[in-house]
Write an enzyme that holds these catalytic residues in place. Sequence first.
Site, PDB file in Angstrom:
ATOM      1  N   HIS A 197      -8.281  -4.252  -1.520  1.00 45.95           N
ATOM      2  CA  HIS A 197      -7.108  -3.646  -0.909  1.00 45.95           C
ATOM      3  C   HIS A 197      -6.949  -4.086   0.540  1.00 45.95           C
ATOM      4  O   HIS A 197      -5.851  -4.152   1.064  1.00 45.95           O
ATOM      5  CB  HIS A 197      -7.222  -2.122  -0.972  1.00 45.95           C
ATOM      6  CG  HIS A 197      -5.960  -1.419  -0.599  1.00 45.95           C
ATOM      7  ND1 HIS A 197      -4.947  -1.217  -1.503  1.00 45.95           N
ATOM      8  CD2 HIS A 197      -5.522  -0.890   0.566  1.00 45.95           C
ATOM      9  CE1 HIS A 197      -3.951  -0.589  -0.915  1.00 45.95           C
ATOM     10  NE2 HIS A 197      -4.281  -0.373   0.353  1.00 45.95           N
TER      11      HIS A 197
ATOM     12  N   SER B 180       0.831  -1.200   0.000  1.00 45.29           N
ATOM     13  CA  SER B 180       0.000   0.000   0.000  1.00 45.29           C
ATOM     14  C   SER B 180       0.871   1.257   0.000  1.00 45.29           C
ATOM     15  O   SER B 180       1.719   1.423  -0.867  1.00 45.29           O
ATOM     16  CB  SER B 180      -0.945  -0.050   1.198  1.00 45.29           C
ATOM     17  OG  SER B 180      -1.950   0.918   1.099  1.00 45.29           O
TER      18      SER B 180
ATOM     19  N   ASP C 145      -9.486  -2.520  -6.934  1.00 47.28           N
ATOM     20  CA  ASP C 145      -8.990  -1.797  -5.765  1.00 47.28           C
ATOM     21  C   ASP C 145      -9.520  -0.358  -5.786  1.00 47.28           C
ATOM     22  O   ASP C 145      -9.237   0.404  -6.706  1.00 47.28           O
ATOM     23  CB  ASP C 145      -7.464  -1.797  -5.767  1.00 47.28           C
ATOM     24  CG  ASP C 145      -6.867  -1.398  -4.428  1.00 47.28           C
ATOM     25  OD1 ASP C 145      -7.521  -0.644  -3.695  1.00 47.28           O
ATOM     26  OD2 ASP C 145      -5.750  -1.846  -4.129  1.00 47.28           O
TER      27      ASP C 145
END
Length: 700
Positions: free
Chosen positions: A641, A509, A595
């Site tokens: 995600h 991330s 995502d």
Amino acid sequence: MCWTAKSFVRGLSFGVKYYPKDNHLPALCLCSTIKPNKCHILDWSRSSCNITVPPGRILSWRLFSCKIRFGGNVYFEENGDIFCSKADDDKGNVRILFNTEDMGFSGTFIKRIRVSPDERYLAISLKSENSEEATCVIMKLGDVPIVEEVIPNVFSFEWATNDVLYYTSQKNLKCQNVFMTTFTNEKYTKLVYTEQDARFFVDIHCTKDRRFLTINSNSKTTSEVWLIDCRHPFKLPVLVQARTQGVIYHIEHRNNELYILTSYGEPAEYKLMKASVASTGMENWQLVYALEEKTKLIDLEMFRDHCIMFLQKAGCLYLNVIAFVSRSVQSIQLPTWACAFELESHPEHASSTCYFQLTSPAHPPRRFAYSFKENNLIEQAAEEVPIIMNCHTTRLLAKSKDETLVPITVFHNTNSKELHRKPLLVHVYGAYGIDLNMSFREEKLMLIEEGWILAYCHVRGGGELGLRWHKDGCQQNKLKGLYDLKACIMLLHELGFSQPKYTALTAASAGGVLAGAICNSDPELIRAMVLQAPFVDVLNTMMKTHLPLSIEEQEEWGNPLADEKCMKYIKNYCPYHNIKPQCYPSVFITAYENDQRVPLTGILRYVQKLRKATSDHTSRTGKEGNWIPKIILDIQASGSHCDSSWEDSLTEVSTRDADRLKLTNSSLSTSPSIPCISHQHCHENANTSAETRCCPHRAG
């Protein structure tokens, strides 16, 4: 963190398919008496990214957290079932209250449960792995539990009274509305609060003594709290303290006083303060306890006469016990091997004991208890057979470009010889004030046993040294995190922990920003890089304010549209904008097709540009035997995600690193042989090049 501090750093939200209200839901009889096998208890309110686990598998320690004791009953979940048992029942007889499969919610898992005060209703939050929104199912308990109502797109919820539920709705990753719904004879739903500022995210919390519900509106740096008196749930919320830029605060209640966890005042670290319920303004806040500088508040739990703070300082964990009656503070250092902590359960307000677990990447969880009556810390007998291994933990300090000392935690096998020849896996994050995950995972232990060195670089931008450590690494200070990471890797190599040609860097991330940046600025320091759902196109993303998170994330990255200086600064470190023809390490990227947090388009642009740069460099310096990196993109069609794997899965930490290092054709002849596990089938996106990996199922 307890209260709403975890919500402040964004407990990620979830979602599932749901039945519309006009659909008839069968009143299934879910009431039976069984004796289940050993249950793995989840804490639904704490975990921000839960997972679905096959029956029989031992859950990760951070998910093996707690059960909910309510009056004389205990509520818990296992494999999609919610059970209830008598607290004093030693025979293990339980009732099944809810089953995801039988109730038409297959493919989902239970994120959170809340029991109404009279135990007539059970509110359940369900989430699927492929969505960011959650669904709240309200069950009416009794001899035959039935579904009373299904509310889609719910983030948080709490019972104010026996038949009044408050909840927050979520849309497009934003949570800005609070509703009240009743389950009386005259049912109705009412909007009670709306947040107008797009930078703020709203959630609901119930104080430990159930006196108040708090509406918490938080941005990345500022918060505001409204109170709902549970004795008068239909009255309008009352403001505690108007938001003040840069001041964070969260609320608990005890004996008609508010206990306020806040960053207000100097130093700008967390403090525990209090004020009368009748005079809640900041001018009335009285200091109870202040944290020292460079101290991280990990968690806080309120009891009737005590408050427990779990702290981290200089790499060690501490338990601080504040006694409200005697006004004393006792500080207990926890075992030095411990790197991570988790409360085992939501203890009752009047409980005399606090249970928790300690662990590290190389140490399976150990159970501890602190007794207020005995005033001591006790290690509980291990329930599982401990894993025996020879692991050495080293804590280092690297001197960054501005002389700041940056902590590093290193793990390696004590039996390893010639550490400079062993493969090194470097972890980094450095954003949002979030710590690196230092909890135990089987794959981390496996890597260490196979000879790997694991290094965790606690760079600025993360939260390991408190709130200021985060502030020193965000917005116009982002480059400090890059300098910190470079200093950490260089120190590791200087001290004989591996070499650049045996070094891999892993990040997920927002950690992809620093990983991608050092890949551009100092590619000679690493041989391979493994990224999971990485944020690598900062500038373009932050300039697109229509994206769900761009506005609220301006407090972390800055606003390039309003500030040309900010635009130039971001462009100076943004991984995508600094790619150039040079000798890059090999890169393995996993991305999710749907995502919502890190758009796939940005990752595709990054991969395409990186491949072109490596190709240009190879053609320009093409000599036989030259290093030719591989750039592989693995697009997952399912998952999100907040998939359980994004942070520290076996796939990320071991298999993909092993695959990546093998695919590089590097001189990593000492790299261990690590077995693969099965992947979800990947989707070949039409916009990707032929080198994008479409990953089939592989046997473990």
